[in-house]
Design a protein around this motif. Structure first.
Motif, PDB file in Angstrom:
ATOM      1  N   ASN A 195      34.349  17.649  27.271  1.00  7.37           N
ATOM      2  CA  ASN A 195      33.187  18.486  27.598  1.00  7.37           C
ATOM      3  C   ASN A 195      32.018  17.668  28.126  1.00  7.37           C
ATOM      4  O   ASN A 195      31.103  18.219  28.746  1.00  7.37           O
ATOM      5  N   GLN A 233      20.628  23.372  25.330  1.00  9.93           N
ATOM      6  CA  GLN A 233      21.896  23.921  25.797  1.00  9.93           C
ATOM      7  C   GLN A 233      23.063  23.321  24.994  1.00  9.93           C
ATOM      8  O   GLN A 233      22.926  22.296  24.324  1.00  9.93           O
ATOM      9  N   GLY A 234      24.250  23.988  25.115  1.00 10.67           N
ATOM     10  CA  GLY A 234      25.420  23.552  24.341  1.00 10.67           C
ATOM     11  C   GLY A 234      25.882  22.152  24.681  1.00 10.67           C
ATOM     12  O   GLY A 234      26.199  21.343  23.794  1.00 10.67           O
ATOM     13  N   GLN A 237      23.641  19.598  23.110  1.00 13.68           N
ATOM     14  CA  GLN A 237      23.842  19.490  21.674  1.00 13.68           C
ATOM     15  C   GLN A 237      25.031  18.580  21.354  1.00 13.68           C
ATOM     16  O   GLN A 237      24.967  17.767  20.424  1.00 13.68           O
ATOM     17  N   GLU A 238      26.117  18.713  22.106  1.00 17.74           N
ATOM     18  CA  GLU A 238      27.270  17.832  21.897  1.00 17.74           C
ATOM     19  C   GLU A 238      26.902  16.380  22.186  1.00 17.74           C
ATOM     20  O   GLU A 238      27.334  15.456  21.476  1.00 17.74           O
TER      21      GLU A 238
END
Length: 333
Positions: A195, A233-234, A237-238
């Protein structure tokens, strides 16, 4: 008549009787002891080569060469702090009863002390009770639980005896090694996470005077926060999660700084780029804390709006929107 009878008897004496007299006088010389006969046997050549003396010389030379090799290896495999620690370990202290130059193996030929002589050890063995036996090892030096002079306790004691400049150099060297490890770990985590593969180029590492700065930069198709908001945003965060994993094992202070581009809000009001950059820095800090970073690790949280652009030639460049996470050097801890 008597005279006439004796005449033949006198003639009967051998004519050589007078000559024999001197010979009888020299007879004792024939009975003198003879001189001893010395027989010298010379064996064949190569007698010296088949002896044992050369073996001792060769063994001494090989021992000296091995000792020299070990010395060169130790000097090359240790840093200044470790070498000083080893030197201090063998240095006589005030507790030693043997003066410098009188330790085991010194004082010249046939004048040194035995290696097992208790007086030759840096510390004197003491016995203050019937059942108490104290060995030189218990007084000082490595033990089974502490085999190395460079253990954590020894290094702490070593730092106590250093001045501030020496302590600072040791801490800086340790921080540099930790920064290298941190950068390597973060890059590896980004490569492993599918990701985050697309945003690897948006994470940059910069060495500066304060420490290691990790820049998380926006681009046209990637943004850490929603437009004009502090909502993370996602993907961001990762990314913060992976960075937090590597930071969790360090004690260094952390500073978080928010940046924006020069685009302003459509409606001028209480919100502006200053407040937006500060809110994004605070949102990043909260995410770090959520992922395991202790609150006392944060030294500074600030927003600088568009005053420190990534691209000075284009204030509206999306890359000007970014979060800077600086892992600070420790101050001689």
């Amino acid at each position: 008549m008597a005279t006439a009878e004796k005449a033949p008897e006198e003639e009967a004496v051998p004519a050589g009787a007078d000559a024999a007299g001197p010979a009888d006088a020299e007879a004792p010389e024939d009975d003198a002891p003879l001189a001893p006969i010395i027989v010298k046997k010379i064996e064949g050549g190569h007698g010296g080569a088949h002896g044992g003396g050369w073996k001792i010389a060769l063994a001494d030379m090989m021992t000296a060469m091995m000792a020299f090799f070990l010395l060169m290896w130790i000097l090359g495999a240790t840093n200044d702090s470790q070498r000083k620690s080893v030197a201090d370990y063998f240095k006589p202290t005030s507790q030693s009863v043997v003066a410098m130059g009188q330790l085991a193996g010194s004082n010249g030929i046939m004048g040194g002390r035995s290696i097992i002589d208790p007086d030759g050890f840096p510390y004197t063995a003491k016995q203050t009770a019937t059942l108490q036996m104290v060995t030189p090892r218990s007084e000082g030096g490595p033990t089974e639980n502490d085999p190395s002079p460079n253990s954590e306790n020894d290094r702490d004691k070593e730092r106590d005896g250093m001045n501030e400049s020496e302590k600072k150099k040791i801490v800086e060297q340790t921080d540099k090694e930790n920064f290298d490890k941190l950068e390597k770990e973060v890059r590896e985590q980004l490569e492993k996470n599918p990701n985050l593969e697309k945003i690897q180029g948006q994470v940059q590492f910069v060495r500066e005077k304060e420490g290691l700065r990790i820049e998380i930069i926006d681009k046209a198709d990637f943004s850490m926060f929603g437009l004009g908001t502090s909502q993370m945003q996602g993907g961001a965060q990762e990314l913060i999660t992976e960075v937090a994993k590597s930071l969790a094992g360090m004690n260094n202070k952390i500073a978080v700084r928010g940046h924006t581009d020069s685009l302003g809000f459509a409606k001028q009001g209480a919100r502006n780029n200053w407040s937006l950059s500060a809110e994004r820095a605070e949102a990043t800090r909260a995410m770090f804390e959520k992922k395991g970073i202790k609150p006392d690790r944060f030294a500074q949280i600030e927003g600088v709006a568009d005053t420190m652009p990534y691209n000075n030639n284009d204030p509206k460049d999306p890359r000007n929107r970014r979060i800077s996470v600086t892992v600070k050097y420790r101050e001689g801890e």
